[in-house]
Write an enzyme that holds these catalytic residues in place. Structure first.
Site, PDB file in Angstrom:
ATOM      1  N   GLU A  28     119.573  -1.806  60.031  1.00 20.97           N
ATOM      2  CA  GLU A  28     119.238  -1.141  58.767  1.00 20.97           C
ATOM      3  C   GLU A  28     120.453  -0.557  58.058  1.00 20.97           C
ATOM      4  O   GLU A  28     120.597  -0.690  56.844  1.00 20.97           O
ATOM      5  CB  GLU A  28     118.205  -0.025  58.996  1.00 20.97           C
ATOM      6  CG  GLU A  28     116.806  -0.528  59.335  1.00 20.97           C
ATOM      7  CD  GLU A  28     116.609  -0.826  60.805  1.00 20.97           C
ATOM      8  OE1 GLU A  28     117.580  -0.634  61.585  1.00 20.97           O
ATOM      9  OE2 GLU A  28     115.513  -1.255  61.192  1.00 20.97           O
TER      10      GLU A  28
ATOM     11  N   HIS B  92     107.080   7.171  64.448  1.00 21.30           N
ATOM     12  CA  HIS B  92     106.633   6.142  63.502  1.00 21.30           C
ATOM     13  C   HIS B  92     105.660   6.680  62.445  1.00 21.30           C
ATOM     14  O   HIS B  92     104.942   5.901  61.834  1.00 21.30           O
ATOM     15  CB  HIS B  92     105.931   4.998  64.245  1.00 21.30           C
ATOM     16  CG  HIS B  92     106.854   4.066  64.966  1.00 21.30           C
ATOM     17  ND1 HIS B  92     107.468   4.397  66.141  1.00 21.30           N
ATOM     18  CD2 HIS B  92     107.276   2.814  64.674  1.00 21.30           C
ATOM     19  CE1 HIS B  92     108.211   3.374  66.558  1.00 21.30           C
ATOM     20  NE2 HIS B  92     108.122   2.409  65.683  1.00 21.30           N
TER      21      HIS B  92
HETATM   22  C1  TPP Z   1     115.486   1.003  63.725  1.00 14.15           C
HETATM   23  C2  TPP Z   1     114.250   0.198  63.880  1.00 14.15           C
HETATM   24  N1  TPP Z   1     114.083  -0.885  63.101  1.00 14.15           N
HETATM   25  C3  TPP Z   1     112.972  -1.639  63.209  1.00 14.15           C
HETATM   26  C4  TPP Z   1     112.007  -1.311  64.118  1.00 14.15           C
HETATM   27  C5  TPP Z   1     110.751  -2.172  64.249  1.00 14.15           C
HETATM   28  N2  TPP Z   1     110.840  -2.957  65.472  1.00 14.15           N
HETATM   29  C6  TPP Z   1     110.274  -2.510  66.601  1.00 14.15           C
HETATM   30  S1  TPP Z   1     110.597  -3.501  67.875  1.00 14.15           S
HETATM   31  C7  TPP Z   1     111.472  -4.590  66.947  1.00 14.15           C
HETATM   32  C8  TPP Z   1     112.058  -5.794  67.585  1.00 14.15           C
HETATM   33  C9  TPP Z   1     113.030  -5.474  68.673  1.00 14.15           C
HETATM   34  O1  TPP Z   1     113.343  -6.610  69.403  1.00 14.15           O
HETATM   35  P1  TPP Z   1     114.218  -6.567  70.721  1.00 14.15           P
HETATM   36  O2  TPP Z   1     115.311  -5.579  70.573  1.00 14.15           O
HETATM   37  O3  TPP Z   1     114.602  -7.957  71.042  1.00 14.15           O
HETATM   38  O4  TPP Z   1     113.241  -5.982  71.844  1.00 14.15           O
HETATM   39  P2  TPP Z   1     111.882  -6.595  72.409  1.00 14.15           P
HETATM   40  O5  TPP Z   1     110.795  -6.099  71.534  1.00 14.15           O
HETATM   41  O6  TPP Z   1     112.018  -8.066  72.434  1.00 14.15           O
HETATM   42  O7  TPP Z   1     111.726  -5.998  73.779  1.00 14.15           O
HETATM   43  C10 TPP Z   1     111.505  -4.138  65.626  1.00 14.15           C
HETATM   44  C11 TPP Z   1     112.163  -4.853  64.532  1.00 14.15           C
HETATM   45  C12 TPP Z   1     112.203  -0.142  64.895  1.00 14.15           C
HETATM   46  N3  TPP Z   1     111.291   0.274  65.776  1.00 14.15           N
HETATM   47  N4  TPP Z   1     113.331   0.580  64.766  1.00 14.15           N
END
Ligand code: TPP
Ligand code: MG
Lengths: 331, 452
Positions: free
Chosen positions: B186, B255
């Site tokens: 972000e 959230h």
């Molecule tokens: C700063 C932020 N941006 C966006 C999100 C929304 N979000 C939650 S999980 C996620 C994906 C994360 O993927 P990864 O790091 O690969 O972890 P996984 O879910 O695969 O364990 C996103 C975009 C968030 N929680 N925090």
């Protein structure tokens, strides 16, 4: 600096193999139950299941010592079970009840246990990475000889704060293991669509941090790599990166239409690479256990999980006064 | 023992769904992980997997059925060796006391709202029921057709069609040059968008939610909001930062925050927080055309709500102009965004008790239409403000001060502020309900200022 892929597998005892089987199965059955309770409306909000990734935390916990710390993202149920937190308390937090680890105030994404040195449960992608390094900073400062496992995803690996942290962690030789759980997707974005780096662990080289890629579907390989990383940290040589290749079988959270990958891809992983099946086969072909022995374990695990669900359903909702407590430390 | 397969809840806000398609038939054996059915939720079509092993004994809800409530039995699963007759009768099952999820009041509210009194559209214009979700998408699509320099970037906006399906169809129409998936970075992509705005483009930055815009708030404020001033007017950042803001349902402390008052504090930003679909559309179009950085605060719970939207080639709504949704004489209720749900509900309840409330929707928080608020208070002599955010330094606090300064002599009672509670959002259903604003609190506040 960086070491090549492929840790040698240690000899493993029958007892240890059985323990791995038991722990991984507990996580899987627990998560299946959580999915079921979500469908029934007993769990609300976001709920991110760990199914498929069990070998990562089980293998690394086997390399940890009492007092070592761990911190992770919102996909945290497996980490909590693997570090010995009570399934009842975890499930009751999922249902938002008084008996939950955060008295129902945290939910699926936000649980903590001081006793088990589990520092959460973080909802902001990658926020746990500098915090994990901070835990290691405190251990070094206090001369605690402890190691911190900071878990994060392949998606989180692109956040800038990860690299700010890498730089300081190496600069100050912090005893932190950066565990990248590369399950190949960040929500609907495959790793190929979010970076052109051929590998994530190699990014550490720019800061002087060694690391390696690990087969996250092989609990023995994970444990071996974990031991190497722990030894590096404990010897005062600074941080270490493990990029653990794994796979999540379920959707990102409960509300994931899963249009970004094929059913066949998931099915193939499940059939050919499943970490629990892998250990199961080792146990049977090595004649360490019979089908009946494993059935008995399955039954035992099912009972633990059912008990946790029962507890989570019957534990009362938190008292309304709880709305106003725990905002500040007592004066 | 035979078990019932229940209609699952597949998202934090789902209460019912369409059973689009069965992928198994009676008599099929299934094991854990097999797909049983496709279910359409408010957001997407999802595959529903089996948890237990067994044989499909009976299908209780046929495919194509709409509005199937969460937890309704949809099939019966038989364990090894059971006959279908062993299945419990569905009627008995329905009456069994399954716990249902708590929905915030806003979700349960009537889906269509009455038309506001003041419309910026010519008489006789056709109206079309449109969800806030569709209205936002339409606004972006129209502006992207109109101006080549407008582009959309954010996490999951392109191939996934938006985490909350706001950008549905935009990748297809505008292609990957203008609808851009970003990594989860972000702070980085907000900065890149500010640079792109300096460089002559008009970025729309979608934050998956405004909670994650906290990662980027430095660029929003230090880079986007202040540059026009710091450059002596030479350059600025014509761009929109948009996404859902505030509480959804049961998503916990990290959230669920409402940032309205935070951004409204910053000179150099404009801040918009629409309630209806028509305003969402008209204000977003205005935001995209504005030469300043605009914070556009949406709400997940409102996304699925339908309102009448005028069918016009180019429907825009000006900034700084509040909308009076309901005229009244006894009290002025001022709100914005999701707060309007409580304000309008309260006005309905109060009307039955012969208290006539005027309901004002601010629509934009920077600029704020003080004039409409003051004029209304001069008429009703009483004011209650309603917002979801924290109570300290709230928009209501600010309005109270403004009203005290400019209409002190007109006031017959202190201005009361209804807000969320002064606590991080708890997860537990019962606590969350208490942390959130309620219609009853608004009704009680009005009764307090009207001495009833
Ligand atoms: C700063 C932020 N941006 C966006 C999100 C929304 N979000 C939650 S999980 C996620 C994906 C994360 O993927 P990864 O790091 O690969 O972890 P996984 O879910 O695969 O364990 C996103 C975009 C968030 N929680 N925090
Ligand atoms: Mg991932």
């Amino acid at each position: 600096m960086a070491t090549a892929k492929g840790a040698t597998k240690p000899n493993v005892s029958k007892e240890e193999l059985l323990e791995f089987y038991r722990e991984m199965l507990l996580i899987r059955r627990f998560e299946e139950k959580a999915g079921q309770l979500y469908g029934m409306g007993l769990i609300g909000g976001f709920c991110h299941l760990y199914i498929g990734q069990e070998a990562v935390v089980v293998g690394l916990e086997a390399a940890a010592e009492e007092g070592d710390k761990r911190i992770t993202s919102y996909r945290d149920h497996g980490h909590m079970l693997a570090c010995g937190m009570d399934p009842k308390g975890v499930m009751a937090e999922l249902t938002g009840r008084e008996g939950g680890y955060s008295k129902g105030k945290g939910g699926s994404m936000h649980m903590f246990s001081k006793e088990k040195h589990f520092y959460g449960g973080h909802g902001i992608v990658a926020a746990q990475v500098p915090i994990g390094a901070g835990l290691a900073f405190a251990d070094k400062y206090l001369d605690n000889k402890r190691v911190t496992f900071a878990y994060f995803g392949d998606g989180a690996a692109n956040q800038g704060q990860v690299y700010e942290t890498y730089n300081m962690a190496e600069l100050w030789d912090l005893p932190v293991i950066f565990v990248i759980e590369n399950n190949q997707y960040a929500m609907g974005t495959s790793i190929k669509r979010s970076t052109k780096s051929p590998s994530l662990w190699e990014r550490g080289a720019a800061y002087g941090i060694p690391g390696e890629e690990v087969d996250g579907m092989d609990v023995l390989a994970v444990k071996a790599a974990g031991e190497k990383a722990v030894a590096h940290c404990r010897a005062g040589k600074g941080p270490y990166i493990l990029e653990v290749k794994t796979y999540r079988y379920r959707g990102h959270s409960m509300s994931d239409p899963a249009k970004y990958r094929t059913r066949e891809e998931v099915q193939k992983m499940r059939e050919e690479r499943d970490a629990i099946e892998h250990v199961r086969t080792m146990l049977l072909t090595g004649k360490h256990a019979t089908e009946d022995d494993l059935k008995a374990i399955d039954k035992e695990i099912k009972e633990i999980v059912n008990e946790s669900a029962e507890f989570a359903k019957t534990s009362p909702e938190p008292a309304l006064e709880e709305l106003w407590t725990d905002i500040y430390a007592d004066a | 023992m035979a078990t019932e397969v229940l209609m699952p809840a597949l998202s934090p806000t789902m209460e019912e769904g369409t059973l689009a398609k069965w992928l198994v038939k009676e008599g099929d054996s299934v094991s854990s992980g097999d797909i049983l059915a496709e279910i359409e939720t408010d957001k997407a079509t999802m595959e529903f997997e089996a948890v237990d092993e067994g044989v499909i004994g009976k299908i209780l809800v046929s495919e194509g059925t709409e509005g199937v409530k969460v937890n309704t039995p949809i099939a019966v699963l038989l364990m090894d060796g059971e006959s279908p007759d062993a299945a419990p009768a569905p009627a008995a099952a329905v009456s069994s006391p399954v716990e249902t999820r708590e929905a915030p009041a806003a979700v349960a509210a009537a889906p269509r709202s009455e038309a506001p009194l003041e419309l910026e559209v010519p008489d006789g214009t056709e109206m079309k029921a449109t969800t806030v979700r569709e209205a936002l998408r339409d606004a972006m699509a129209e502006e992207m057709r109109r101006d080549e320099t407008v582009y959309l970037m954010g996490e999951e906006v392109a191939e996934y069609q938006g985490a909350y399906k706001i950008s549905q169809g935009l990748l297809d129409e505008f292609g990957p040059k203008r609808v851009i998936d970003t990594p989860i970075t972000e702070h980085g992509f907000a900065g890149i968008a500010v640079g792109a705005a300096f460089g002559g483009l008009r970025p729309i930055v979608e934050f998956m939610t405004f909670n994650f815009a906290m990662q980027a708030i430095d660029h929003i404020i230090n880079s986007a909001a202040k540059t026009r001033y710091m450059s002596g007017g030479q350059m600025g950042a014509p761009m929109v930062f948009r996404g859902p803001n505030g509480a959804a349902a049961r998503v916990g402390a990290q959230h669920s925050q409402d940032y309205a008052a935070w951004y409204a504090q910053v000179p150099g930003l404009k801040v918009v927080m629409p309630f209806s679909a028509a305003d969402a559309k008209g204000l977003l179009k205005t935001a995209i055309r504005d030469d300043n950085p605009v914070i556009f605060l949406e709400n997940e719970i409102l996304y699925g709500r339908s309102f009448d939207v005028p069918v016009m080639d180019d429907y825009t709504v000006p900034f700084g102009k509040a909308k009076i949704w309901r005229e009244g004489t006894d009290v002025t209720i001022v709100s914005f965004g999701i707060g309007m749900t409580y304000a309008l509900e309260a006005a309905d309840i109060l009307a039955k008790e012969s208290i006539s409330a005027e309901v004002v929707d601010l629509r934009t928080l920077r600029p704020i239409d003080y004039e409409t608020v003051i004029r209304s208070v001069q008429k009703t002599n009483r004011c209650v403000t309603v917002e979801e955010g924290f109570p300290v330094c709230s928009i209501g606090n600010h309005l109270s001060a403004k009203i005290m300064t400019e209409a002190f002599d007109y006031l017959d009672a202190p201005v009361l502020n209804c807000t969320g509670k002064d606590v991080p959002m708890p997860y537990a259903a019962n606590l969350e309900k208490h942390a959130l604003l309620t219609t009853k609190e608004v009704v009680d506040a009005v009764k307090a200022v009207t001495y009833r």
